[in-house]
Design a protein around this motif. Structure first.
Motif, PDB file in Angstrom:
ATOM      1  N   GLU A  47     -60.674   2.756  -3.309  1.00 26.87           N
ATOM      2  CA  GLU A  47     -59.707   3.704  -2.753  1.00 26.87           C
ATOM      3  C   GLU A  47     -60.373   4.653  -1.767  1.00 26.87           C
ATOM      4  OE1 GLU A  47     -56.656   7.249  -4.281  1.00 26.87           O
ATOM      5  OE2 GLU A  47     -57.884   6.115  -5.716  1.00 26.87           O
ATOM      6  N   SER A  60     -52.582  -2.016   1.904  1.00 23.90           N
ATOM      7  CA  SER A  60     -51.506  -1.124   1.480  1.00 23.90           C
ATOM      8  C   SER A  60     -51.789   0.337   1.793  1.00 23.90           C
ATOM      9  CB  SER A  60     -51.256  -1.284  -0.023  1.00 23.90           C
ATOM     10  OG  SER A  60     -52.412  -0.932  -0.770  1.00 23.90           O
ATOM     11  N   ASP A  61     -53.066   0.701   1.948  1.00 21.15           N
ATOM     12  CA  ASP A  61     -53.414   2.105   2.140  1.00 21.15           C
ATOM     13  C   ASP A  61     -54.114   2.397   3.471  1.00 21.15           C
ATOM     14  OD1 ASP A  61     -52.391   3.062  -0.294  1.00 21.15           O
ATOM     15  OD2 ASP A  61     -54.163   2.362  -1.362  1.00 21.15           O
ATOM     16  N   THR A  91     -50.326   7.816   4.059  1.00 19.21           N
ATOM     17  CA  THR A  91     -51.667   7.246   4.066  1.00 19.21           C
ATOM     18  C   THR A  91     -52.698   8.359   3.989  1.00 19.21           C
ATOM     19  OG1 THR A  91     -50.847   5.451   5.430  1.00 19.21           O
ATOM     20  CG2 THR A  91     -53.236   5.753   5.327  1.00 19.21           C
ATOM     21  N   GLU A  92     -53.740   8.141   3.199  1.00 16.87           N
ATOM     22  CA  GLU A  92     -54.781   9.146   3.046  1.00 16.87           C
ATOM     23  C   GLU A  92     -56.009   8.776   3.857  1.00 16.87           C
ATOM     24  OE1 GLU A  92     -55.148   8.979  -1.205  1.00 16.87           O
ATOM     25  OE2 GLU A  92     -54.020  10.834  -1.435  1.00 16.87           O
TER      26      GLU A  92
END
Length: 435
Positions: free
Chosen positions: A40, A199-200, A22-23
């Protein structure tokens, strides 16, 4: 409020964090156009807010725990050379607007609020569809409410607007704003979080349950007892919602307790007076506090529980808090039978039946069935069950425990001076509270 709380838009860096891929976006080095035009990067900024909140000695978890713990006798100071912590321990006039921890909790909170508002405002522009935009808003609203509802526990007033010389609002207005944000976030979350976001985003914080938990907490603080019960009823007590850590980003409390240079557990009383001392067979005591030799003349008490290892997860809320919110709300509304039922859910809870392994394993309440006596027992259990969650100062005030200037005072301040960093930049900063 002037620009010192604004993000420094100096370019952006995406960083890898924790044990997954994960970012998160470093909130102190973001290029605004790149952030607000990209789903994003807004997701990465959500993760950055979580990092700001939960990590480092300047972060919100460390500061709220230590401001509260040193005020209400949950913690002892090992080294008076830690000047900010020492001032908080002394309390009263020894605390001023230059205190390091007050400046940290204010600045980090306001930055997190700024970042959350950026997400809310940019969501529709950045997202390809309404579901994704609403999912982004849900996270932004959650974190903004968390900031407002936390800071108002330490300061009498807060600015709600992000602007130069922002006006300050009183406690009632701030709590109303936090509750309104959570209600809006709940609507979006109940509709389902879009896969493009889920998802992120860091998965350790269970958004839906955490929203309901904060709605219960802040409605209780605001005196909205029916709403607090309703929100608490919607929290799934089997779900764990946590701040998680790894070797690179350790649990900030475990790290500093382990340093043996700042603070540690004061004793086995949890900051409670002798009349409310934990019962000798309360299993929550050894869960949270231990010593190499508990029978020594002066045991060297150590914090354990959620703060013993650098990899320990810290709960966003505890199941016991939700039960005790219901108990208190019922008691304050005069439904003493329901209050005792909820209280007993906490008193009789065992480690095996709690999502975090925290249980008192005590017999049911057998004291007088009067509102004052039941509320006192609820307060006692909140102080033990919720040790080092940062809620003890709020609880001490709300339950009208002896405050500064009173005989046998149980807290050394009611509210704190506004940080000099705010006063120097905002001409609307109110006068500091007397104590």
């Amino acid at each position: 409020m002037k620009n010192y709380i604004s993000i420094l838009f100096l370019g952006f860096t995406l960083l890898l964090s924790q044990s997954c891929d994960t970012e998160y976006l470093d909130p102190n080095s973001t290029l605004e156009p790149d952030v607000v035009n990209s789903t994003e990067n807004l997701v990465a900024l959500i993760n950055g807010i979580q990092q700001r909140w939960s990590t480092d000695r300047a972060g919100m978890i460390y500061t709220k725990t230590h401001i509260t713990g040193l005020n209400t006798d949950e913690l002892r100071l090992l080294n008076p050379g830690n000047l900010g912590e020492n001032e908080l321990l002394l309390g009263g006039d020894d605390v001023n607007g230059g205190n390091e921890l007050l400046n940290n909790i204010w600045t980090q909170g306001m930055l997190a609020r700024k970042e959350a508002t950026t997400i809310i405002d940019a969501a529709e522009q950045a997202a390809d569809d309404p579901s994704t935009a609403n999912s982004l808003k849900a996270y932004g609203l959650f974190y903004r409410a968390l900031v407002h509802g936390t800071l108002i526990q330490y300061f009498e007033q807060l600015p709600l607007e992000i602007e130069n010389d922002a006006p300050f609002e009183n406690r009632t207005v701030v709590l109303q704003a936090a509750i309104a944000d959570l209600q809006e976030a709940k609507g979006y979350a109940d509709a389902g979080i879009a896969a493009e976001v889920s998802s992120d985003v860091f998965q350790s914080v269970d958004l839906e349950n955490s929203i309901n938990a904060l709605l219960a907490r802040f409605n209780l603080m605001a005196g909205n007892y029916a709403a607090a019960i309703s929100a608490a009823d919607q929290v799934d007590l089997t779900v764990r919602s946590v701040w998680e850590f790894d070797a690179a980003i350790p649990n900030p409390l475990a790290f500093w307790f382990g340093s043996q240079n700042v603070t540690q557990a004061k004793d086995l009383s949890f900051g409670l007076p002798a009349a409310l001392a934990p019962e000798t067979d309360d299993d929550r005591v050894p869960f949270y506090v231990t010593a190499e030799d508990l029978n020594a003349p002066s045991p060297d008490y150590q914090v354990v529980g959620f703060y013993d290892d650098n990899l320990d997860e810290i709960p966003v809320y505890l199941p016991g808090e939700i039960l005790l919110i219901k108990a208190e709300a019922y008691a304050r509304n005069g439904d003493l039978s329901a209050a005792v039922n909820e209280l007993n859910e906490v008193r009789t809870k065992t480690a095996a039946t709690d999502a975090f392994g925290l249980g008192a394993d005590l017999p049911p309440y057998s004291g007088p069935v009067t509102q004052d006596d039941i509320l006192e027992e609820i307060y006692k259990n909140r102080r033990i069950e919720l040790y080092l969650t940062g809620l003890a100062l709020e609880d001490s005030r709300r339950f009208n425990r002896p405050g500064p200037g009173s005989a046998n005072a149980e807290r050394n301040r009611n509210y704190y001076p506004y940080p000099n960093s705010e006063r120097d930049n905002n001409s609307n900063t109110p006068a500091n509270p007397a104590n």
